[in-house]
Design a protein around this motif. Structure first.
Motif: not given
Length: 379
Positions: A347-355, A330-345, A194-197
């Protein structure tokens, strides 16, 4: 309310202050006569002006970076930018909160501030808030441009100082590396989601998340040239590919968002930042093979892009086209650009430990997933 006269008189330091100022001005006038060059340099720094050769120097550095075409981590590109810019900026004072070797905030001319003497680099220890507060104090003093580094996730510890830097409109430069799940094995405690947003939501804070050495260098130039507020630089641990651009496209980076790769009669617009720009470009190529043309917009600094004239923003984003944003956050920040009808790739959960590469695949940051998102909007 009313202040009693005896209280007012006791706190009235105008005469004493005026006398002290006259004394200082007299001393500085004598200093100017004795040391004209040094006094001019002092006045330049205190006024917050950059050296006369700044523009030419930064342009030459950018030309060298473009010629190298290096595919490196943006934290390393940041160190290279510091190495190239710092020699003409004696007022640049760096540091890190116990992560110098990871943030890559040292350059060849760095000299530690210590009991033994003055320097231009501060080892703050594990004191993210203390570091950021000290940076703000240095900026407020004048004559100094401070920068300091830590991991992006640890920006949380600095939050009050970051907000105050923006509120006071001062030139503090916050270097935040290891900016996503791409940092890998340290796991979710260290992986920014969430930090960038959150940083972008601070009024007056310019947040850059560059995709390669060219955007990184221009982010540093913009941060140093900015006199009305702080800048946060969000940088990768992992290597990212160099992106080829013509001169016009390079100049457009300063506008915060620009067309990195275009197509004739695009059917959709892909927006991306940082390490995910390469995914957008890969998706563009794969879609083109299927007869679907898309535009790729790199948006390293959303706040600067948002300050552009509406016509420029519309020319870049094409309001009538569907949009997909790609960022490892997080996805929500990008709704201002793509709108509710757009798509955002995202992540809205915490990560994992792996490469890092495994995590990107696991959480859907792949060319195929971006292609799938575009196609879902064109049905």
């Amino acid at each position: 309310f009313e202040i009693p006269q005896h209280i007012y008189d006791g706190w009235d330091a105008r005469k004493r202050g005026a006398a002290l100022e006259r004394t200082w001005n007299d001393k500085f006038a004598a200093y100017q006569k004795a040391h004209p060059e040094l006094s001019r340099e002092f006045s330049r720094r205190v006024a917050g002006e950059l050296p006369a050769n700044w523009s030419a120097h930064s342009e030459r550095l950018l030309e060298k970076i473009i010629a190298k075409t290096e595919s490196i981590a943006t934290r390393k590109a940041s160190q290279n930018a510091i190495e190239g810019l710092a020699p003409v900026l004696p007022e640049l004072i760096g540091g890190s909160a116990d992560l110098t070797g990871s943030n890559l905030t040292l350059w060849s001319g760095s000299k530690p501030v210590s009991r033994e003497g003055a320097g231009n680099y501060i080892y703050y220890g594990v004191r993210e808030f203390g570091m950021s507060a000290v940076m703000n104090g240095l900026a407020l003093h004048g004559g100094i441009i401070p920068y300091g580094g830590t991991f992006l996730t640890f920006s949380d510890y600095s939050r009050n100082a970051l907000r105050m830097a923006a509120l006071m409109k001062i030139r503090s430069i916050f270097v935040f590396t290891h900016d996503s799940i791409g940092l890998g094995e340290d796991g979710p405690t260290h992986q920014s989601i969430e930090h960038a947003a959150a940083l972008r939501l601070i009024p007056g804070m310019d947040v850059w998340r560059p995709c390669d050495p060219v955007e990184t260098a221009l982010a540093w130039v913009a941060a140093i040239e900015r006199k009305d507020g702080p800048t946060s630089l969000l940088l990768t641990r992992q290597n990212v590919p160099f992106q080829k651009r013509d001169a016009h496209t390079v100049s457009a980076i300063r506008r915060g968002g620009y067309v990195l790769a275009d197509a004739q009669e695009p059917k959709a617009v892909l927006l991306a930042t940082g390490s995910e720009v390469q995914l957008a470009l890969g998706a563009k190529q794969k879609l083109a093979e299927e007869g679907i043309s898309v535009r790729v917009v790199s948006m390293p600094c959303t706040s600067i892009f948002d300050r552009q004239p509406p016509m420029y923003r519309d020319v870049v984003l094409i309001p009538t086209l569907p949009k997909v944003a790609v960022e490892a956050g997080v996805r929500d920040y990008w709704r201002k650009y793509v709108g509710l009808e757009g798509a955002v790739v995202g992540i809205d959960r915490y990560g994992e430990s792996a490469p890092g590469a495994k995590l990107f695949e696991y959480f859907g940051f792949t060319v195929d997933n971006v292609v799938k998102a575009v196609k879902s909007l064109l049905k």
